[in-house]
Design an enzyme around this catalytic site. Structure first.
Site, PDB file in Angstrom:
ATOM      1  N   ARG A  22       0.834  -1.207   0.000  1.00  0.00           N
ATOM      2  CA  ARG A  22       0.000   0.000   0.000  1.00  0.00           C
ATOM      3  C   ARG A  22       0.867   1.255   0.000  1.00  0.00           C
ATOM      4  O   ARG A  22       2.013   1.240   0.438  1.00  0.00           O
ATOM      5  CB  ARG A  22      -0.931  -0.005   1.212  1.00  0.00           C
ATOM      6  CG  ARG A  22      -0.236   0.225   2.537  1.00  0.00           C
ATOM      7  CD  ARG A  22      -1.258   0.216   3.667  1.00  0.00           C
ATOM      8  NE  ARG A  22      -1.967  -1.051   3.733  1.00  0.00           N
ATOM      9  CZ  ARG A  22      -3.170  -1.199   4.288  1.00  0.00           C
ATOM     10  NH1 ARG A  22      -3.799  -0.154   4.795  1.00  0.00           N
ATOM     11  NH2 ARG A  22      -3.735  -2.378   4.334  1.00  0.00           N
ATOM     12  N   HIS A 109      -9.493 -13.582  13.873  1.00  0.00           N
ATOM     13  CA  HIS A 109      -8.074 -13.954  13.917  1.00  0.00           C
ATOM     14  C   HIS A 109      -7.954 -15.460  14.106  1.00  0.00           C
ATOM     15  O   HIS A 109      -8.953 -16.154  14.319  1.00  0.00           O
ATOM     16  CB  HIS A 109      -7.348 -13.193  15.023  1.00  0.00           C
ATOM     17  CG  HIS A 109      -7.043 -11.764  14.670  1.00  0.00           C
ATOM     18  ND1 HIS A 109      -6.138 -11.416  13.693  1.00  0.00           N
ATOM     19  CD2 HIS A 109      -7.544 -10.602  15.145  1.00  0.00           C
ATOM     20  CE1 HIS A 109      -6.076 -10.104  13.592  1.00  0.00           C
ATOM     21  NE2 HIS A 109      -6.929  -9.579  14.452  1.00  0.00           N
ATOM     22  N   TYR A 113     -10.884 -18.581  14.119  1.00  0.00           N
ATOM     23  CA  TYR A 113     -11.031 -19.606  13.086  1.00  0.00           C
ATOM     24  C   TYR A 113     -10.831 -20.996  13.704  1.00  0.00           C
ATOM     25  O   TYR A 113     -11.536 -21.948  13.363  1.00  0.00           O
ATOM     26  CB  TYR A 113     -10.044 -19.377  11.940  1.00  0.00           C
ATOM     27  CG  TYR A 113      -9.967 -17.936  11.482  1.00  0.00           C
ATOM     28  CD1 TYR A 113     -11.119 -17.158  11.384  1.00  0.00           C
ATOM     29  CD2 TYR A 113      -8.749 -17.341  11.159  1.00  0.00           C
ATOM     30  CE1 TYR A 113     -11.060 -15.835  10.982  1.00  0.00           C
ATOM     31  CE2 TYR A 113      -8.678 -16.023  10.751  1.00  0.00           C
ATOM     32  CZ  TYR A 113      -9.836 -15.271  10.667  1.00  0.00           C
ATOM     33  OH  TYR A 113      -9.780 -13.955  10.282  1.00  0.00           O
ATOM     34  N   ASP A 139      -3.915 -19.662  10.870  1.00  0.00           N
ATOM     35  CA  ASP A 139      -3.268 -18.692   9.990  1.00  0.00           C
ATOM     36  C   ASP A 139      -2.348 -19.367   8.981  1.00  0.00           C
ATOM     37  O   ASP A 139      -2.488 -19.183   7.766  1.00  0.00           O
ATOM     38  CB  ASP A 139      -2.441 -17.693  10.807  1.00  0.00           C
ATOM     39  CG  ASP A 139      -3.250 -16.485  11.256  1.00  0.00           C
ATOM     40  OD1 ASP A 139      -4.437 -16.399  10.896  1.00  0.00           O
ATOM     41  OD2 ASP A 139      -2.699 -15.632  11.966  1.00  0.00           O
TER      42      ASP A 139
END
Length: 369
Positions: A22, A109, A113, A139
């Site tokens: 970004r 986060h 999950y 993750d």
């Protein structure tokens, strides 16, 4: 965390990976898994920025999208747009809850999950709350690794069909899939007892960690009878004078007994006893020690980049085409902006206009000449 890992895996095994960062640049780079990647700093909040990315995707093989549900569609970069312009594109959408369902648009986060997958209910010691083992399972394993696997599968399928497709990689489903053994072994009696009282969840005294006299730890996984026999011998005990290995009621007392014995010697002393045996007893290595352990050194299991930073070598090892990880430092944000755009067909004049319009950035210092 998960999407950068998926990209790094592909880069380690030979893919040319562009990390779209970004802009304006944040104070610090948060991607510590940038090995082998190049960085393009691009402002996707500007229409011209999204057009640049669309142009890149017209010739790219894969796009890994790490955003929450609907973000790419709002930018005009959804799969229906990009696949129309490049039907061979593999569009990998990596999210926590997936692209549909009640929680699809919710934040979350790893621990969330993990909890929704059912796996978290199995993790934890007796009489304690469930606990998440860092953020490794959902993750990285259920997310980054399985997403990378999905990409490779889709690329292989494309060799036959010539067509790309969308990958809906949900970390909930990914970590649930990883737990298939837990589901499929329920009738074996491995998980019949409450959490923390079973064979593999810290219930058994022969599948546990024990503290040594120097404050370090040893890991014990002596499940099979022949391995358990060697473990008991290494502790200096007589198995004939001990309860049966699978006597559940004696497990708590046996844990105390084993713990008192392990506390009498250092980790190195226990290694000298159990190394080269099949007792399934190994040292719990710290990050400071792991790369210097003899086994890991012999296999070159850890690598060092040009900044002297140590990290694990890519796995698995392929006999003919093993991964060749980059030994350069991770890229600065925007370090390769101009180089990448030139490769993708942008002219120097177009790139200069993108700079002047603040659509792109570069970390390289510009000459005053």
């Amino acid at each position: 965390a998960p999407a950068p890992l998926g990209g790094m895996i592909l880069a380690d095994f030979g893919a040319q990976v562009v990390r779209v960062d970004r802009t304006p640049r944040s104070a610090m780079a948060t991607d510590v898994q940038g090995r082998g990647k190049r960085s393009l700093a691009l402002d996707l909040k500007r229409p011209r920025g999204t057009e640049v990315l669309r142009q890149l995707c017209r010739v790219a093989d894969v796009l890994i999208e790490p955003f929450r549900h609907g973000v790419m569609e709002k930018l005009g970069l959804g799969p229906e747009v990009l696949l129309r312009e490049n039907p061979r594109l593999i569009y990998a959408r990596l999210t926590g809850f997936g692209q549909s369902g009640k929680y699809a648009k919710c934040a979350g986060h790893d621990i969330n999950y993990l909890s929704l997958s059912g796996v978290l209910s199995k993790l934890g010691r007796k009489d304690e709350n469930p606990y998440a083992p860092l953020n490794l399972l959902a993750d990285f394993a259920g997310g980054g690794v399985l997403c990378a696997m999905g990409i490779v599968i889709a690329l292989y399928e494309r060799t036959q069909s010539g067509r790309g497709q969308i990958i809906d990689a949900s970390m909930v489903e990914g970590v649930a899939y990883l737990s298939s053994f837990l589901w499929k072994s329920q009738n074996l009696g491995l998980w019949n007892r409450p959490r923390g009282e079973n064979l593999l969840d810290s219930g058994a005294p022969f599948y546990e960690t024990y503290k040594t006299s120097d404050g370090k730890f040893m890991a014990v996984g002596a499940i099979e009878p022949q391995f358990y026999k060697q473990f008991i011998e290494g502790l200096g005990l007589d198995s004939d004078k001990l309860p049966n290995q699978l006597s559940f009621s004696d497990w708590p007392e046996m844990k105390k007994k084993f713990a008192s014995i392990f506390a009498q010697k250092t980790q190195a002393e226990w290694c000298s006893i159990f190394d080269d045996t099949d007792a399934c007893v190994t040292p719990v290595l710290s990050f400071d020690d792991v790369s210097s352990h003899q086994h890991n050194k012999q296999r070159s299991s850890f690598i060092k980049n040009d900044q002297e930073e140590i990290s694990p070598r890519p796995a698995p090892i392929l006999s003919r085409t093993p991964a060749v990880p980059s030994f350069k430092r991770d890229p600065f944000i925007g370090e390769h902006t101009e180089e990448i755009l030139l490769e993708y067909g942008f002219t120097k004049e177009e790139i200069a206009k993108l700079y002047s319009d603040k659509v792109i950035e570069s970390s390289k210092p510009k000459s005053n000449l």
